[in-house]
Scaffold this active site. Structure first.
Site, PDB file in Angstrom:
ATOM      1  N   HIS A 161       4.409 -47.308 -16.568  1.00 21.54           N
ATOM      2  CA  HIS A 161       3.704 -47.408 -17.868  1.00 21.54           C
ATOM      3  C   HIS A 161       2.178 -47.428 -17.668  1.00 21.54           C
ATOM      4  O   HIS A 161       1.460 -47.990 -18.506  1.00 21.54           O
ATOM      5  CB  HIS A 161       4.110 -48.665 -18.654  1.00 21.54           C
ATOM      6  CG  HIS A 161       5.585 -48.873 -18.774  1.00 21.54           C
ATOM      7  ND1 HIS A 161       6.298 -48.498 -19.893  1.00 21.54           N
ATOM      8  CD2 HIS A 161       6.486 -49.393 -17.908  1.00 21.54           C
ATOM      9  CE1 HIS A 161       7.582 -48.797 -19.718  1.00 21.54           C
ATOM     10  NE2 HIS A 161       7.726 -49.343 -18.509  1.00 21.54           N
ATOM     11  N   SER A 282     -23.259 -32.551 -15.738  1.00 27.61           N
ATOM     12  CA  SER A 282     -23.450 -32.385 -17.176  1.00 27.61           C
ATOM     13  C   SER A 282     -24.827 -31.783 -17.422  1.00 27.61           C
ATOM     14  O   SER A 282     -25.771 -32.042 -16.673  1.00 27.61           O
ATOM     15  CB  SER A 282     -23.357 -33.748 -17.862  1.00 27.61           C
ATOM     16  OG  SER A 282     -24.119 -33.762 -19.046  1.00 27.61           O
ATOM     17  N   LYS A 288     -23.692 -37.566 -14.297  1.00 19.05           N
ATOM     18  CA  LYS A 288     -22.279 -37.223 -14.387  1.00 19.05           C
ATOM     19  C   LYS A 288     -21.736 -36.480 -13.174  1.00 19.05           C
ATOM     20  O   LYS A 288     -22.418 -35.665 -12.568  1.00 19.05           O
ATOM     21  CB  LYS A 288     -22.036 -36.338 -15.620  1.00 19.05           C
ATOM     22  CG  LYS A 288     -22.243 -37.056 -16.936  1.00 19.05           C
ATOM     23  CD  LYS A 288     -21.066 -37.929 -17.300  1.00 19.05           C
ATOM     24  CE  LYS A 288     -19.956 -37.067 -17.871  1.00 19.05           C
ATOM     25  NZ  LYS A 288     -18.789 -37.882 -18.207  1.00 19.05           N
ATOM     26  N   GLU A 295      -9.064 -30.932 -14.697  1.00 17.80           N
ATOM     27  CA  GLU A 295      -8.911 -30.810 -16.152  1.00 17.80           C
ATOM     28  C   GLU A 295      -8.497 -29.394 -16.552  1.00 17.80           C
ATOM     29  O   GLU A 295      -7.661 -29.198 -17.433  1.00 17.80           O
ATOM     30  CB  GLU A 295     -10.223 -31.177 -16.848  1.00 17.80           C
ATOM     31  CG  GLU A 295     -10.554 -32.642 -16.728  1.00 17.80           C
ATOM     32  CD  GLU A 295     -11.941 -32.953 -17.264  1.00 17.80           C
ATOM     33  OE1 GLU A 295     -12.046 -33.776 -18.176  1.00 17.80           O
ATOM     34  OE2 GLU A 295     -12.928 -32.381 -16.762  1.00 17.80           O
TER      35      GLU A 295
END
Ligand code: ARG
Length: 495
Positions: A161, A282, A288, A295
């Site tokens: 979980h 970024s 970043k 992704e």
């Protein structure tokens, strides 16, 4: 607008197709990657026709000469597929007719239909691509095994979980992915076997009255066997569905590892840092460092699922026989192969260069009551109580500690609370029972997280990967030997 050109099947037609109709129906973009396979299939077919004396040796010579030239011209850009000729099959045949004349070129299509021809091309193409994907999956498994070997006793939190469950080792986690991808290999093996039968000779749907030799073309194309049933094979695209299903699960699995990498590399988790070469910044936020490859892998999964759904939907309404709907099987299949190959091209390198933060993992594995089950197990073993009773006791202990904002590591309190329940355990013993590293060492059941089991599984999986490598090599050898034999006959015929 009408075109002036008459198609090869245009005998009964009095007008030609409009340019809009041609644009709507042709399959040139998708077919371009099939031309090598189409020519190989045609060579095998022509050789068989001559062996069976369905065409003459002179016909064969002429056909093989121009097929070879078509391939060379395609390679050097002098022969490109023309949408006015509908598909790759008609383009190659037209090339032959234009160059060898109708008398010779027009004989290639004896005892053959585009319906079995398109299947030959697809079977040959899928075979090669499945082997490519399998090689990529094996490389990915090797990357995981490298991590496993290095980290068989590196503790990390195991999750259920997405909540701390029990400690496991990083090597155990890595071998789980190997175990998972080995099943993908099996599914791809099965898809390969389905693609490795020979459709050629099924003709339009009913076989043929010519005395063809399907065993010979089977051998020349390196297939395992002729596909038994002409009408069935012409109507079949389930081999593509199987392939797409296998690819869909590969993507599901790649997406899952990607997802883990995405959150492991967050500041909050801090369990891994990607190499700069695999990270993105970024345009506005200078600090970043983003996991874009993971992704994009996750994000492209739907394209492969979409391909599967596209094909399954295509198939559900089709009667036996060839239906033009089948032409729509290729773009999604190509897309699926391309996406999976691209992702497999990135992930092994990304994993191999990832810096796993083992201190952070150990910290997390010892935090948040992750070893509570070990304490319950200890009580069962030492005090001969039922597991359910011990589960309740440890649950109560955790509840008390949480309420006071404490953890197991507040040893005096933990000890005192256990005493309230009449368990007299020394602090040094408590530290042992609740130690994550000792916990994983003791999980020695078959398939468990102990380093001994992880090392055993590494051996088992390496063995399986060797078998897969051997199988890939055997398949490639079968394909190459068949192609070489076809080309040897071509050279022999052409002198
Ligand atoms: N371009 C067609 C396809 O991909 C080839 C087969 C055409 N056969 C036919 N009967 N129209 O399916």
């Amino acid at each position: 607008m009408k075109t002036s050109q008459k198609t090869l099947w245009g005998g009964r037609f009095s007008t030609s197709l409009t340019t809009e109709t041609i644009a709507f129906t042709h399959s040139i973009e998708a077919d371009t990657r099939l031309i090598g396979y189409d020519i190989w299939g045609s060579q095998a077919h022509a050789i068989m026709l001559a062996r069976q004396e369905i065409i003459s040796d002179a016909d064969l010579q002429e056909i093989l000469h121009w097929l070879r030239k078509a391939e060379a011209d395609f390679q050097n850009g002098d022969f490109t597929l023309d949408a006015n000729k509908e598909d790759v099959h008609m383009n190659v045949e037209s090339y032959l007719i234009e160059n060898a004349g109708r008398e010779f070129g027009g004989k290639l299509h004896t005892a053959r239909s585009r319906n079995d021809q398109v299947l030959v091309d697809a079977h040959l193409y899928i075979r090669d691509e499945i082997l490519n994907i399998q090689r990529g999956l094996s490389a990915l498994c090797d990357a995981f095994l490298q991590i496993a070997k290095e980290h068989a006793d590196t503790v990390m939190p195991g999750y259920t979980h997405t909540q701390h469950a029990q400690p496991i080792s990083l090597g155990f986690w890595a071998t789980a992915y190997v175990s998972m991808f080995l099943r993908d290999q099996k599914r791809l093996d099965a898809a390969y076997a389905l693609a490795n039968t020979n459709p050629l000779g099924a003709c339009a749907l009913a076989g043929t009255t010519f005395p063809i030799d399907r065993q010979l073309t089977t051998k020349l194309l390196g297939f395992d066997a002729p596909h038994e049933h002409a009408l069935d094979v012409i109507s079949s695209r389930d081999f593509i569905a199987e392939t797409l299903f296998a690819l869909s699960l590969v993507m599901a699995n790649l997406s899952r590892i990607s997802e883990e990498l995405v959150y492991w590399t967050t500041y909050e988790f801090g369990m891994a840092v990607l190499d700069d070469a695999y990270s993105f910044g970024s345009s506005i936020m200078p600090q970043k460092k983003n996991p874009d490859i993971a992704e994009l892998t996750r994000g492209r999964t739907g394209r492969v699922y979409g391909a599967l759904l596209d094909l399954l939907t295509n198939l559900k309404g089709l009667p036996m026989g060839y239906n033009r709907d089948f032409q729509e099987d290729k773009p999604p299949l190509w897309e699926a192969f391309d996406v999976v190959k691209a992702c497999l091209g990135m992930l092994p390198g990304l994993l191999k260069t990832t810096d796993f933060k083992t201190e952070r993992m150990a910290e997390l594995a010892n935090a948040n009551f992750a070893t509570a089950t070990e304490l319950a197990n200890y009580l069962v073993k030492e005090h001969h109580l039922s597991f359910r009773a011990c589960h309740e006791i440890v649950g109560w202990l955790v509840g008390e500690l949480v309420q006071q904002g404490k953890t197991f590591a507040d040893w005096e309190l933990t000890q005192a609370l256990l005493k309230q329940r009449e368990f007299d355990i020394s602090i040094s013993q408590l530290k042992q029972i609740l130690d994550a590293e000792l916990a994983i060492r003791n999980n020695q059941s078959l398939g468990g997280t102990s380093p001994a089991e992880v090392n055993r599984m590494i051996d088992v999986f390496e063995e399986q990967l060797n078998e897969i490598a051997l199988r890939i090599y055997t398949c490639e050898t079968q394909i190459e030997a068949a192609h070489r034999e076809t080309l040897r006959i071509v050279e022999e015929v052409l002198g």
